[in-house]
Design a protein around this motif. Structure first.
Motif, PDB file in Angstrom:
ATOM      1  N   ILE A  58      42.564  45.941  34.356  1.00  0.00           N
ATOM      2  CA  ILE A  58      41.219  45.762  33.807  1.00  0.00           C
ATOM      3  C   ILE A  58      40.848  47.113  33.195  1.00  0.00           C
ATOM      4  N   ALA A  59      40.853  47.172  31.863  1.00  0.00           N
ATOM      5  CA  ALA A  59      40.813  48.473  31.170  1.00  0.00           C
ATOM      6  C   ALA A  59      39.408  49.044  31.052  1.00  0.00           C
ATOM      7  N   SER A  60      38.397  48.276  31.439  1.00  0.00           N
ATOM      8  CA  SER A  60      37.030  48.752  31.250  1.00  0.00           C
ATOM      9  C   SER A  60      36.605  49.691  32.380  1.00  0.00           C
ATOM     10  N   VAL A  61      36.313  50.929  32.020  1.00  0.00           N
ATOM     11  CA  VAL A  61      35.864  51.913  33.009  1.00  0.00           C
ATOM     12  C   VAL A  61      34.505  51.483  33.603  1.00  0.00           C
ATOM     13  N   PRO A  62      33.500  51.104  32.765  1.00  0.00           N
ATOM     14  CA  PRO A  62      32.217  50.687  33.339  1.00  0.00           C
ATOM     15  C   PRO A  62      32.335  49.482  34.283  1.00  0.00           C
ATOM     16  N   LYS A  63      33.263  48.568  33.978  1.00  0.00           N
ATOM     17  CA  LYS A  63      33.462  47.424  34.880  1.00  0.00           C
ATOM     18  C   LYS A  63      33.928  47.917  36.252  1.00  0.00           C
ATOM     19  N   SER A  64      34.772  48.941  36.251  1.00  0.00           N
ATOM     20  CA  SER A  64      35.273  49.466  37.525  1.00  0.00           C
ATOM     21  C   SER A  64      34.142  50.116  38.328  1.00  0.00           C
ATOM     22  N   VAL A  65      33.167  50.668  37.610  1.00  0.00           N
ATOM     23  CA  VAL A  65      32.033  51.295  38.281  1.00  0.00           C
ATOM     24  C   VAL A  65      31.155  50.208  38.922  1.00  0.00           C
ATOM     25  N   ASN A  66      30.995  49.082  38.212  1.00  0.00           N
ATOM     26  CA  ASN A  66      30.162  47.991  38.727  1.00  0.00           C
ATOM     27  C   ASN A  66      30.866  47.169  39.786  1.00  0.00           C
ATOM     28  N   ASP A  67      32.181  47.122  39.749  1.00  0.00           N
ATOM     29  CA  ASP A  67      32.919  46.254  40.673  1.00  0.00           C
ATOM     30  C   ASP A  67      34.208  46.946  41.139  1.00  0.00           C
ATOM     31  N   PRO A  68      34.047  47.987  41.961  1.00  0.00           N
ATOM     32  CA  PRO A  68      35.250  48.725  42.393  1.00  0.00           C
ATOM     33  C   PRO A  68      36.242  47.870  43.162  1.00  0.00           C
ATOM     34  N   ILE A  69      35.742  46.885  43.919  1.00  0.00           N
ATOM     35  CA  ILE A  69      36.668  46.067  44.723  1.00  0.00           C
ATOM     36  C   ILE A  69      37.471  45.137  43.813  1.00  0.00           C
ATOM     37  N   GLY A  70      36.749  44.441  42.934  1.00  0.00           N
ATOM     38  CA  GLY A  70      37.422  43.483  42.038  1.00  0.00           C
ATOM     39  C   GLY A  70      38.422  44.167  41.124  1.00  0.00           C
ATOM     40  N   THR A  71      38.026  45.287  40.532  1.00  0.00           N
ATOM     41  CA  THR A  71      38.944  45.971  39.615  1.00  0.00           C
ATOM     42  C   THR A  71      40.072  46.654  40.394  1.00  0.00           C
ATOM     43  N   GLY A  72      39.747  47.135  41.604  1.00  0.00           N
ATOM     44  CA  GLY A  72      40.778  47.788  42.429  1.00  0.00           C
ATOM     45  C   GLY A  72      41.887  46.826  42.821  1.00  0.00           C
ATOM     46  N   LYS A  73      41.526  45.561  43.060  1.00  0.00           N
ATOM     47  CA  LYS A  73      42.544  44.554  43.427  1.00  0.00           C
ATOM     48  C   LYS A  73      43.580  44.420  42.318  1.00  0.00           C
ATOM     49  N   VAL A  74      43.118  44.541  41.090  1.00  0.00           N
ATOM     50  CA  VAL A  74      44.033  44.414  39.948  1.00  0.00           C
ATOM     51  C   VAL A  74      44.684  45.764  39.628  1.00  0.00           C
ATOM     52  N   ASN A  75      43.849  46.788  39.495  1.00  0.00           N
ATOM     53  CA  ASN A  75      44.353  48.057  38.948  1.00  0.00           C
ATOM     54  C   ASN A  75      45.189  48.852  39.950  1.00  0.00           C
ATOM     55  N   TYR A  76      44.827  48.798  41.206  1.00  0.00           N
ATOM     56  CA  TYR A  76      45.675  49.442  42.212  1.00  0.00           C
ATOM     57  C   TYR A  76      46.548  48.406  42.921  1.00  0.00           C
ATOM     58  N   GLY A  77      45.900  47.330  43.390  1.00  0.00           N
ATOM     59  CA  GLY A  77      46.651  46.291  44.126  1.00  0.00           C
ATOM     60  C   GLY A  77      47.756  45.680  43.269  1.00  0.00           C
ATOM     61  N   GLY A  78      47.478  45.489  41.990  1.00  0.00           N
ATOM     62  CA  GLY A  78      48.482  44.913  41.083  1.00  0.00           C
ATOM     63  C   GLY A  78      49.697  45.818  40.972  1.00  0.00           C
ATOM     64  N   THR A  79      49.452  47.124  40.895  1.00  0.00           N
ATOM     65  CA  THR A  79      50.581  48.062  40.802  1.00  0.00           C
ATOM     66  C   THR A  79      51.404  48.049  42.082  1.00  0.00           C
ATOM     67  N   LEU A  80      50.700  48.007  43.212  1.00  0.00           N
ATOM     68  CA  LEU A  80      51.416  47.961  44.492  1.00  0.00           C
ATOM     69  C   LEU A  80      52.298  46.709  44.557  1.00  0.00           C
ATOM     70  N   ASN A  81      51.761  45.590  44.098  1.00  0.00           N
ATOM     71  CA  ASN A  81      52.563  44.355  44.067  1.00  0.00           C
ATOM     72  C   ASN A  81      53.789  44.522  43.174  1.00  0.00           C
ATOM     73  N   VAL A  82      53.590  45.134  42.020  1.00  0.00           N
ATOM     74  CA  VAL A  82      54.703  45.337  41.088  1.00  0.00           C
ATOM     75  C   VAL A  82      55.776  46.217  41.744  1.00  0.00           C
ATOM     76  N   LEU A  83      55.347  47.279  42.411  1.00  0.00           N
ATOM     77  CA  LEU A  83      56.314  48.194  43.036  1.00  0.00           C
ATOM     78  C   LEU A  83      57.074  47.510  44.163  1.00  0.00           C
ATOM     79  N   GLU A  84      56.338  46.764  44.982  1.00  0.00           N
ATOM     80  CA  GLU A  84      56.986  46.107  46.124  1.00  0.00           C
ATOM     81  C   GLU A  84      57.966  45.026  45.632  1.00  0.00           C
ATOM     82  N   ALA A  85      57.535  44.267  44.641  1.00  0.00           N
ATOM     83  CA  ALA A  85      58.441  43.238  44.091  1.00  0.00           C
ATOM     84  C   ALA A  85      59.642  43.901  43.425  1.00  0.00           C
ATOM     85  N   ALA A  86      59.420  45.056  42.787  1.00  0.00           N
ATOM     86  CA  ALA A  86      60.529  45.776  42.134  1.00  0.00           C
ATOM     87  C   ALA A  86      61.560  46.215  43.170  1.00  0.00           C
ATOM     88  N   ARG A  87      61.067  46.634  44.323  1.00  0.00           N
ATOM     89  CA  ARG A  87      61.997  47.040  45.387  1.00  0.00           C
ATOM     90  C   ARG A  87      62.837  45.845  45.833  1.00  0.00           C
TER      91      ARG A  87
END
Ligand code: UD1
Length: 317
Positions: A81-110
């Protein structure tokens, strides 16, 4: 060039779709994982359906990511989710994608023994500390949830590379611009909004005095950076700035647009945007050591955008 299968998360988005296009031209097999939240099918409409395998789903869901990675050798992880202001308004929702999504990618890559993950990081990790140009070795100090998630993602990627054997490269994108950048949100990239307004005969709106500057890098140069680090032996385990090393102010942009179109639109100035940083500029020495250099100037990139998006407008070369 190889015939490996490459997963591009966010492959229907602005940057992802350009990566997909180039991979197909280079005869890679491409799978796309995209939830179409901001990505669009029309972004990949010019690519033959035979050359891509599209999975509509969310990077925030581990089992979806694992399914998408079946049979792939490499991953470009662009979904976010590329919108910085959206991340400010919804840190949990954007964090699930922006951080959680990367973690999923890394774990699946392993699990799938992926040969390398290339991650779309951001200059946002530097925050507002004023020293310029930014070097990768400088302390990261992000000031928004978006920047924190991008930094957490890259640190986690380096952990996977160091300790769990998943090769990982982080590209810290500066201000990417080019065709297919969506101007429809007030938080879209300034250049896409300015061109959209010019198409309607409207002057750009500038938040503040217009002397704030950014390092604008054309999407085709960003794609080149991605392709270089995909297999380069010296890239894994590192983070690279992806910027031209040229500071361009918003007034400069307005002047170039006026010059290219033979108009004299006067920017409309409004209050500065809260949280905006004043200047951002990349030191791109590290990426240059791998053979990368930017090819498209801001003027060339703006001319291309105007020619493509503004019908009946005479654009000077
Ligand atoms: C951009 C990225 C962000 C990334 C950061 C890293 C986009 C949309 N955002 O943020 O994801 O983390 O770079 O460096 O690409 N402005 C105007 N008028 C407009 C729109 C913007 O004056 O109509 C101004 C803004 O107030 C800002 C500057 O233009 O001062 C650049 O804004 P923007 O294009 O949104 O990019 P960044 O905030 O730098």
């Amino acid at each position: 060039m190889g015939k490996s299968t490459v997963l591009v998360t966010g492959g229907c988005g602005f940057i992802g779709s350009h990566i997909v296009e180039t991979l197909v031209q280079k005869s890679y097999r491409v799978r796309i994982l995209d939830n179409l939240s901001t990505g669009k099918l029309e972004n990949i409409a010019s690519i033959s359906k035979q050359d891509i395998d599209l999975l509509i789903g969310d990077v925030a869901d581990l089992s979806t990511v694992e399914e998408a990675m079946q049979g792939c050798e490499y991953v470009f992880h662009e979904a976010a989710i590329a919108s910085v202001p959206k991340s400010v308004n919804d840190p949990i929702g954007t964090g699930k994608v922006n951080y959680g999504g990367t973690l999923n990618v890394l774990e699946a890559a392993r699990k799938h023994s992926i040969r390398r993950v290339v991650f779309a990081g951001s200059a946002a990790v530097y925050g507002s500390e004023p020293t310029l140009p930014k070097q990768e070795s400088m302390a990261a100090n992000p000031i928004t949830p978006y920047g924190v998630d991008k930094l957490g993602s890259e640190l986690m990627g380096h952990f996977y590379a160091r300790t769990l054997g998943v090769e990982f490269v982080c590209l810290r994108y500066f201000n990417v611009f080019g065709l297919r950048q969506d101007p429809s949100s007030p938080y879209s990239g300034a250049i896409s909004i300015f061109c959209d307004r010019i198409r309607q005969g409207l002057a750009p709106v500038i938040y503040g005095d217009g002397l704030q500057s950014r390092d604008f890098v054309h999407v085709s140069d960003v794609v080149k950076a991605n392709l270089i680090v995909l297999e380069h032996p010296q890239a894994t385990g590192k983070s690279f700035n992806v910027g031209c090393g040229v500071a361009t102010s918003l007034l400069d942009i307005t002047n170039i647009l006026n010059d290219l179109t033979g108009q004299n639109l006067q920017a409309i100035h409004q209050e500065p945007r809260p949280g905006d940083i004043r200047h951002s500029l990349a030191d791109n020495t590290t990426l240059r050591t791998l053979g990368w250099s930017p090819q498209i100037s801001i003027r060339q990139g703006l001319a291309e955008l105007l020619q493509t998006s503004v019908a009946n407008l005479k654009v000077k070369k």
